[in-house]
Write an enzyme that holds these catalytic residues in place. Structure first.
Site, PDB file in Angstrom:
ATOM      1  N   GLU A  37      26.102  23.198   6.876  1.00  0.00           N
ATOM      2  CA  GLU A  37      25.246  23.810   5.851  1.00  0.00           C
ATOM      3  C   GLU A  37      23.911  24.199   6.483  1.00  0.00           C
ATOM      4  OE1 GLU A  37      24.702  25.405   3.360  1.00  0.00           O
ATOM      5  OE2 GLU A  37      24.396  24.254   1.524  1.00  0.00           O
ATOM      6  N   ASP A  60      18.043  20.500   0.511  1.00  0.00           N
ATOM      7  CA  ASP A  60      16.810  20.579  -0.259  1.00  0.00           C
ATOM      8  C   ASP A  60      16.844  19.448  -1.301  1.00  0.00           C
ATOM      9  OD1 ASP A  60      14.421  22.198  -0.885  1.00  0.00           O
ATOM     10  OD2 ASP A  60      15.490  22.791  -2.689  1.00  0.00           O
ATOM     11  N   LYS A 107      14.818  19.129   4.326  1.00  0.00           N
ATOM     12  CA  LYS A 107      13.509  18.979   3.683  1.00  0.00           C
ATOM     13  C   LYS A 107      13.558  17.704   2.849  1.00  0.00           C
ATOM     14  CE  LYS A 107      12.911  23.775   2.310  1.00  0.00           C
ATOM     15  NZ  LYS A 107      12.491  24.644   1.204  1.00  0.00           N
TER      16      LYS A 107
HETATM   17  P1  IMP Z   1      20.222  21.784  -2.546  1.00  0.00           P
HETATM   18  O1  IMP Z   1      21.471  21.705  -3.342  1.00  0.00           O
HETATM   19  O2  IMP Z   1      18.981  21.766  -3.423  1.00  0.00           O
HETATM   20  O3  IMP Z   1      20.121  20.786  -1.424  1.00  0.00           O
HETATM   21  O4  IMP Z   1      20.181  23.236  -2.043  1.00  0.00           O
HETATM   22  C1  IMP Z   1      20.407  23.680  -0.821  1.00  0.00           C
HETATM   23  C2  IMP Z   1      20.448  25.194  -0.888  1.00  0.00           C
HETATM   24  O5  IMP Z   1      19.200  25.735  -1.382  1.00  0.00           O
HETATM   25  C3  IMP Z   1      20.604  25.727   0.491  1.00  0.00           C
HETATM   26  O6  IMP Z   1      21.955  25.867   0.829  1.00  0.00           O
HETATM   27  C4  IMP Z   1      19.883  27.041   0.407  1.00  0.00           C
HETATM   28  O7  IMP Z   1      20.764  28.037  -0.051  1.00  0.00           O
HETATM   29  C5  IMP Z   1      18.816  26.862  -0.622  1.00  0.00           C
HETATM   30  N1  IMP Z   1      17.482  26.607  -0.025  1.00  0.00           N
HETATM   31  C6  IMP Z   1      16.716  25.517  -0.157  1.00  0.00           C
HETATM   32  N2  IMP Z   1      15.560  25.624   0.513  1.00  0.00           N
HETATM   33  C7  IMP Z   1      15.597  26.829   1.124  1.00  0.00           C
HETATM   34  C8  IMP Z   1      14.663  27.528   1.989  1.00  0.00           C
HETATM   35  O8  IMP Z   1      13.555  27.070   2.350  1.00  0.00           O
HETATM   36  N3  IMP Z   1      15.065  28.755   2.402  1.00  0.00           N
HETATM   37  C9  IMP Z   1      16.256  29.315   2.057  1.00  0.00           C
HETATM   38  N4  IMP Z   1      17.137  28.697   1.256  1.00  0.00           N
HETATM   39  C10 IMP Z   1      16.811  27.467   0.791  1.00  0.00           C
HETATM   40 MG    MG Z   2      23.059  27.589   0.928  1.00  0.00          MG
END
Ligand code: IMP
Ligand code: MG
Length: 179
Positions: free
Chosen positions: A97, A101, A129
């Protein structure tokens, strides 16, 4: 295009060096298990392509699309998986991946593959992050831990902008808002 980036966070050279090191670690660990690599589209396509060149052992690759159902800007925690038609039962899976986030996508995806009977599920992310986490999730392999900044490049986008950049840059949100 470059002017929409206010800072280079990770240079192309640093990305390539880290990807090479990750590939070597994964090769050491998985060289005898013929794993199934599952790359999560779209964001991981460039990372995955470079990583594969440094995973020098027999493996299979499958691409899936995982979309979070978003309620305004807050992910409600549901993730849909499309494009996946392989039998993962008793296989060692390596899920690739672009970034973790909130942790929603990968925590749901790993549970999904566990429930399909995978023997093991190992997650590899280019960026993490940790300060944004709302769901407990730790990837096994991480390229770089970064601060809470919105980044693009090397596959990652902001409203489809920036995927083709060879480095990771911080988006100047004041300049991309009217894309
Ligand atoms: P999570 O489910 O919140 O962990 O989301 C992860 C997804 O959010 C990643 O696969 C990205 O598509 C998107 N994402 C989160 N932060 C960023 C960023 O800083 N830049 C680009 N995409 C991000
Ligand atoms: Mg993604």
């Amino acid at each position: 295009m470059e002017s929409k980036i206010k800072e280079t966070l990770i240079t192309e050279e640093a990305l390539q060096a880290r990807v090479k090191a990750l590939g070597a670690e994964l090769t050491e660990r998985f060289k005898d298990s013929h794993p199934l690599v599952i790359a999560v589209l779209n964001g991981s396509f460039m990372f995955c392509a470079d990583l594969m060149k440094n995973m020098t052992f027999p493996l299979e690759i499958q691409f899936v699309k995982a979309s979070s159902y978003k309620n305004e800007s807050v992910s409600d925690g549901n993730v849909s998986v499309t494009g996946f038609d392989l039998d993962v039962k008793d296989r060692d899976l390596i899920v690739i991946e672009d970034i973790v986030d909130s942790g929603n996508t990968l925590s749901k995806l790993t549970r999904y593959f566990d429930e399909l009977g995978a023997k093991s599920v190992t997650t590899v992310v280019l960026l993490d992050k940790p300060s944004r986490r709302t769901v407990a999730f730790e990837p096994e392999y991480t390229g770089f831990v970064i601060d809470d900044k919105f980044v693009v490049g090397y596959g990652l986008d902001y409203a489809q902008f920036g995927r083709n950049l060879p480095y990771i840059g911080v988006v100047d949100l004041s300049k991309v808002d009217n894309l």
